[in-house]
Design a protein around this motif. Structure first.
Motif, short mmCIF file in Angstrom:
data_model
loop_
_atom_site.label_atom_id
_atom_site.label_comp_id
_atom_site.label_asym_id
_atom_site.label_seq_id
_atom_site.Cartn_x
_atom_site.Cartn_y
_atom_site.Cartn_z
N LEU A 6 0.82 -1.21 0.00
CA LEU A 6 0.00 0.00 0.00
C LEU A 6 0.86 1.26 0.00
N ASN A 7 1.94 1.25 0.76
CA ASN A 7 2.78 2.44 0.87
C ASN A 7 3.59 2.73 -0.39
N ASP A 8 3.65 1.76 -1.32
CA ASP A 8 4.47 1.94 -2.52
C ASP A 8 3.67 2.36 -3.75
N VAL A 9 2.34 2.29 -3.69
CA VAL A 9 1.55 2.61 -4.88
C VAL A 9 1.38 4.12 -5.02
N GLU A 10 1.14 4.55 -6.25
CA GLU A 10 0.94 5.98 -6.50
C GLU A 10 -0.48 6.42 -6.16
N GLU A 11 -1.45 5.53 -6.40
CA GLU A 11 -2.84 5.83 -6.06
C GLU A 11 -3.39 4.71 -5.19
N LYS A 12 -3.85 5.06 -4.01
CA LYS A 12 -4.36 4.07 -3.08
C LYS A 12 -5.78 3.63 -3.47
N PRO A 13 -6.22 2.47 -3.00
CA PRO A 13 -7.57 1.99 -3.36
C PRO A 13 -8.65 2.94 -2.85
N LYS A 14 -9.73 3.02 -3.61
CA LYS A 14 -10.82 3.94 -3.28
C LYS A 14 -12.16 3.23 -3.42
N LEU A 67 -16.41 4.38 -4.54
CA LEU A 67 -17.35 5.39 -5.01
C LEU A 67 -18.70 5.14 -4.37
N TYR A 68 -19.26 6.21 -3.80
CA TYR A 68 -20.59 6.11 -3.22
C TYR A 68 -21.36 7.36 -3.61
N GLY A 69 -22.52 7.18 -4.22
CA GLY A 69 -23.21 8.33 -4.77
C GLY A 69 -22.38 8.88 -5.91
N LYS A 70 -22.08 10.14 -5.86
CA LYS A 70 -21.23 10.75 -6.88
C LYS A 70 -19.88 11.16 -6.32
N LYS A 71 -19.56 10.64 -5.14
CA LYS A 71 -18.31 11.03 -4.50
C LYS A 71 -17.31 9.87 -4.45
N GLU A 72 -16.05 10.23 -4.42
CA GLU A 72 -14.96 9.25 -4.36
C GLU A 72 -14.25 9.39 -3.01
N TYR A 73 -13.98 8.26 -2.36
CA TYR A 73 -13.35 8.26 -1.04
C TYR A 73 -12.16 7.30 -1.04
N LEU A 74 -11.14 7.62 -0.25
CA LEU A 74 -10.06 6.68 -0.02
C LEU A 74 -10.59 5.55 0.85
N LEU A 76 -22.26 -2.85 -1.90
CA LEU A 76 -22.25 -1.66 -1.04
C LEU A 76 -21.81 -0.41 -1.77
N VAL A 77 -20.67 -0.49 -2.47
CA VAL A 77 -20.09 0.65 -3.17
C VAL A 77 -19.43 0.15 -4.45
N VAL A 78 -18.89 1.08 -5.22
CA VAL A 78 -18.06 0.72 -6.38
C VAL A 78 -16.61 0.78 -5.93
N TYR A 79 -15.89 -0.32 -6.09
CA TYR A 79 -14.51 -0.39 -5.63
C TYR A 79 -13.55 0.00 -6.75
N VAL A 80 -12.49 0.71 -6.38
CA VAL A 80 -11.48 1.14 -7.35
C VAL A 80 -10.12 0.68 -6.85
N SER A 81 -9.42 -0.09 -7.66
CA SER A 81 -8.16 -0.68 -7.24
C SER A 81 -7.05 0.35 -7.13
N ALA A 82 -5.98 -0.04 -6.44
CA ALA A 82 -4.79 0.80 -6.36
C ALA A 82 -4.12 0.86 -7.74
N LYS A 83 -3.34 1.91 -7.95
CA LYS A 83 -2.68 2.08 -9.25
C LYS A 83 -1.22 2.49 -9.07
N PRO A 126 -13.73 5.62 8.02
CA PRO A 126 -14.95 5.56 8.85
C PRO A 126 -16.23 5.65 8.02
N LYS A 127 -16.17 6.34 6.89
CA LYS A 127 -17.34 6.44 6.01
C LYS A 127 -17.73 5.06 5.50
N TYR A 128 -16.74 4.27 5.12
CA TYR A 128 -17.01 2.91 4.62
C TYR A 128 -17.61 2.05 5.73
N ILE A 129 -17.05 2.13 6.92
CA ILE A 129 -17.56 1.35 8.05
C ILE A 129 -18.99 1.74 8.37
N SER A 130 -19.28 3.04 8.32
CA SER A 130 -20.63 3.53 8.59
C SER A 130 -21.62 2.99 7.56
#
Length: 230
Positions: free
Chosen positions: A110-118, A120-127, A199-206, A136-140
């Protein structure tokens, strides 16, 4: 190499009480062949174990160790990776030490990637990960979905899961424990997997603009306890 031999012996000791007599004997034979430096025979024996018991992480680890001695590093690391998928943390270290460009470098920390996994919920993107833990948003969102579920709202017990986002933008989930009524365990498992997936749309690390798998995984435990009536 003495340290690795010690690991092999411990692996054998751990499986003695739980595997069949045939598997026990194969581990004994594999251990003997390895200690006598007959790595081709050890490879053959551990291959039999992984074919018969593909869920045995020690078989995969020892097969990788045998191939490593034969100079088959890439194949060895594929076997170590199978052990890693079965939660053998030592296997990850063996891959990183012996195959630094394993699978063309498409598995990273995780510490070596340029973009961490995220996510999408609604129209917003979260780490997905904030600091050292899950957002905490994901847990909620997950807790709320559990409350909405007709199945989970009636469940009384605890659940432990391990998960990660793979390079295909999908969730890889392993459910370790479902306590409570074991007759309902399979139903609960299917419901959890369905909730996590939808639950959400998952976006992989890059890294370098390319999706990558991660070595990192996240562990969660949820308790669904009955509240005494008053």
């Amino acid at each position: 190499m003495r340290f690795k031999l010690k690991i092999l012996f411990l692996c054998f000791a751990q499986i003695c009480a739980s595997q069949t007599v045939n598997i026990n004997q194969l581990f004994i034979d594999g251990e003997k062949a390895y200690l006598e430096s007959d790595f081709s025979l050890a490879k053959e024996i551990y291959t039999k174990i992984t074919l018969d018991k593909p869920s045995n992480k020690d078989g995969w680890f020892n097969l990788g160790a045998s191939k490593l001695k034969l100079g088959e590093n890439e194949n060895a690391c594929e076997d170590f990776y199978q052990a890693y998928l079965l939660q053998d943390r030592e296997a990850q270290k063996m891959i990183q030490e012996n195959c630094p460009n394993f699978r063309n470098g498409l598995i990273m920390s995780l510490n070596d990637v340029e973009e961490k996994p995220k996510f999408l919920y609604g129209k917003k993107e979260y780490l997905l990960v904030v600091g050292n833990g899950l957002n905490p948003k994901y847990i909620s969102l997950l807790n709320t979905r559990f409350k909405w579920s007709g199945i989970m709202s009636k469940y009384k017990g605890s659940i432990s899961i391990l998960f990660q986002i793979n390079k295909l933008n999908k969730l890889d989930v392993k459910i370790f424990r479902i306590s409570g009524n074991q007759k309902e365990a399979e139903i609960i498992k299917k419901e959890i997997l369905s909730i996590l997936d939808d639950l959400v749309v998952y976006v992989s690390a890059k890294s370098g603009g390319i999706n990558v798998d991660l070595w990192d995984k996240w562990f969660l435990t949820f308790n669904f306890l009955m509240v005494p009536s008053r």
